[in-house]
Enzyme design. Structure first.
Site, PDB file in Angstrom:
ATOM      1  N   HIS A  72      44.642  52.213  45.626  1.00  0.00           N
ATOM      2  CA  HIS A  72      43.257  52.700  45.673  1.00  0.00           C
ATOM      3  C   HIS A  72      42.459  51.849  46.641  1.00  0.00           C
ATOM      4  CE1 HIS A  72      42.843  55.128  41.661  1.00  0.00           C
ATOM      5  NE2 HIS A  72      43.815  55.567  42.435  1.00  0.00           N
ATOM      6  N   TYR A 201      33.127  53.847  37.385  1.00  0.00           N
ATOM      7  CA  TYR A 201      32.456  52.964  36.419  1.00  0.00           C
ATOM      8  C   TYR A 201      31.033  53.494  36.265  1.00  0.00           C
ATOM      9  CZ  TYR A 201      36.116  49.349  36.717  1.00  0.00           C
ATOM     10  OH  TYR A 201      37.302  48.646  36.651  1.00  0.00           O
TER      11      TYR A 201
END
Ligand code: FAD
Ligand code: DHB
Length: 395
Positions: A72, A201
């Site tokens: 990622h 998040y």
């Protein structure tokens, strides 16, 4: 029995330590209270730092990780109405990898089998003796009820947050710092393709939410819940509804796809650091010495970083009769431990909702700053992707 190092705990820290010691020509015996199947199926961490991946590769554990792991570039930070991508590769030149702790654990198991490693699973009543001498020993009861003694030159306490090793250090010989947080995580694993390419998040007035994943078919999601939450009060429908709200289902056309939940658990959050990470011939590594709240994805990576330092330190001490790295181990490891402890606390306190409107405004201001300022985003990226292992944090 006699060996050079008795390793207490066959989690990632203990198994990787036995692997690295073996590569360095040092023998070990591993003792573990749980069964191998239990240890290998325990659902925990999912994010590997670049330096963790490099270390696993350099020690011959990288084949499946390279094939099945997913690199990622960064993460999304979100709050109501806004989602911002932080590109770690652009910011600091390195990213992270999605690869479950279950997979790291299985890779270690295969490697240790191939090397003929002695591991005793399902042991009980593990006790550490004569740690202040140069001939410590450990006693335990095996799965069949037989009592044993292993004599060694050193003991490695890799038995996690509830093990016996930390407690074996006398109170007068250690300092412990601790923080408990006024919230927990409810974590689920779901058989559904992730609704996002990279992690989200999310700050939300109802509480924090995190969208993570294990593969292109399995999603891992977390919700902030109150301490003491009874998991039975959270039906699958309630979980998906809360995730949809907090992760912004419908915002700018983004949708959260629900699916069958295969695992559900509530985890409390705390920070703990014990120093020094050595007492006589007992060396502590991983969660046995320190615990971080999960928000920064640091626990597994810190355990790996500890044993990356501990293996050459023990090889120096036991193979080469050179105590310098062993004497420096605790101070060197603790510099990185405190950096990760601060980063995990910072991520945690920035993202979890409290019943305080003033705190909420400070959190939102900080999130906007991280998303808008390259300087702030670089700080997050540098810590999240992991600082180099070793002495690089020296002043
Ligand atoms: P452990 O994995 O706890 O292993 C210790 C072993 O010792 C266990 O197998 C235990 O059974 C054994 N043991 C205990 N007592 C004894 C005894 N008396 N004798 C012998 N054996 C004993 N970290 C990250 O880096 N990234 C993440 O994304 C992340 N997410 C997480 C999500 C969750 C839900 C949880 C719970 C944790 C997460 N962590 C994460 C933290 C990470 O899982 C731990 O930090 C990591 O497992 C630490 O490894 P360890 O080997 O030190 O300890
Ligand atoms: C995961 C856990 C974390 O604590 C985190 O910050 C990111 C990902 C996970 O389990 O995938």
């Amino acid at each position: 029995m006699r060996t050079q190092v008795v390793i207490i705990g066959a989690g990632p820290a203990g198994m990787l330590l036995s692997h690295l010691l073996d590569l360095g020509g040092v023998d070990s015996v591993v003792l573990e209270t749980r069964s191998r199947a239990y240890v290998e199926s325990r659902i925990r961490a999912g994010i590997l730092e670049a330096s963790t991946v490099e270390l696993l590769e350099a020690s011959g554990l990288g084949e499946r990780l390279r094939r099945d792991g997913v690199p990622h570039r960064g993460v999304d930070l979100q709050w109501p109405g806004e989602r911002h991508h932080l590109d770690f590769v652009d910011l600091v030149g390195r990213g992270v990898w999605i690869y479950g702790q279950t997979e790291v654990q299985k890779d270690l198991g295969v490697a240790r089998d191939a090397a003929g490693q002695e591991i005793h699973y399902e042991v009980a009543d593990v006790r550490l003796h004569d740690l202040e001498s140069e001939r410590p020993y450990v006693t335990f009861t095996d799965a069949g009820g037989g009592r044993h003694r292993v004599d060694a030159d050193a003991v490695a306490g890799c038995d996690g947050s509830f093990g016996v090793s930390r407690a074996a250090v006398p109170a007068a010989a250690k300092t412990t710092w601790e923080r408990t947080y006024p919230y927990s995580w409810l974590g689920v694993l779901a058989d559904v393709a992730p609704s996002t390419d990279e992690l989200i998040y999310a700050w939300h007035p109802d509480g924090f939410a995190l969208h993570s994943m294990r593969s292109d078919k399995v999603s891992r999601l977390y919700l902030q819940v109150a301490n003491g939450t009874d998991i039975n009060g959270w039906s699958d429908q309630r979980i998906w509804d809360a995730l949809a709200t907090r992760l912004g289902h419908g915002q700018d056309g983004w949708t959260l796809t629900p699916g069958p939940i295969t695992d559900k658990s509530v985890l409390p959050m705390r920070s703990l650091v014990m120093a020094p990470m050595r007492h006589g011939r007992l060396f502590l590594a991983g969660d046995a010495a320190h615990i971080v709240p999960p928000t920064g994805a640091k626990g597994l990576n810190l355990a790996v970083a500890d044993v990356a330092l501990l293996a050459p330190a023990l090889a120096g001490l036991l193979r080469d009769n050179d105590p310098r790295l062993a004497d420096a181990y605790s101070d060197t490891a603790l510099r990185r431990v405190w950096r990760s402890t601060h980063f995990s606390w910072w991520m945690t306190t920035m993202l979890h909702a409290l019943d305080d409107p003033f705190d909420a405004q400070l959190q939102l201001s900080q999130l906007r700053w991280v998303a808008a300022s390259t300087a702030a985003a670089t700080g997050l990226a540098e810590n999240y992707t992991g600082l180099p292992i070793g002495d690089s944090l020296r002043d």
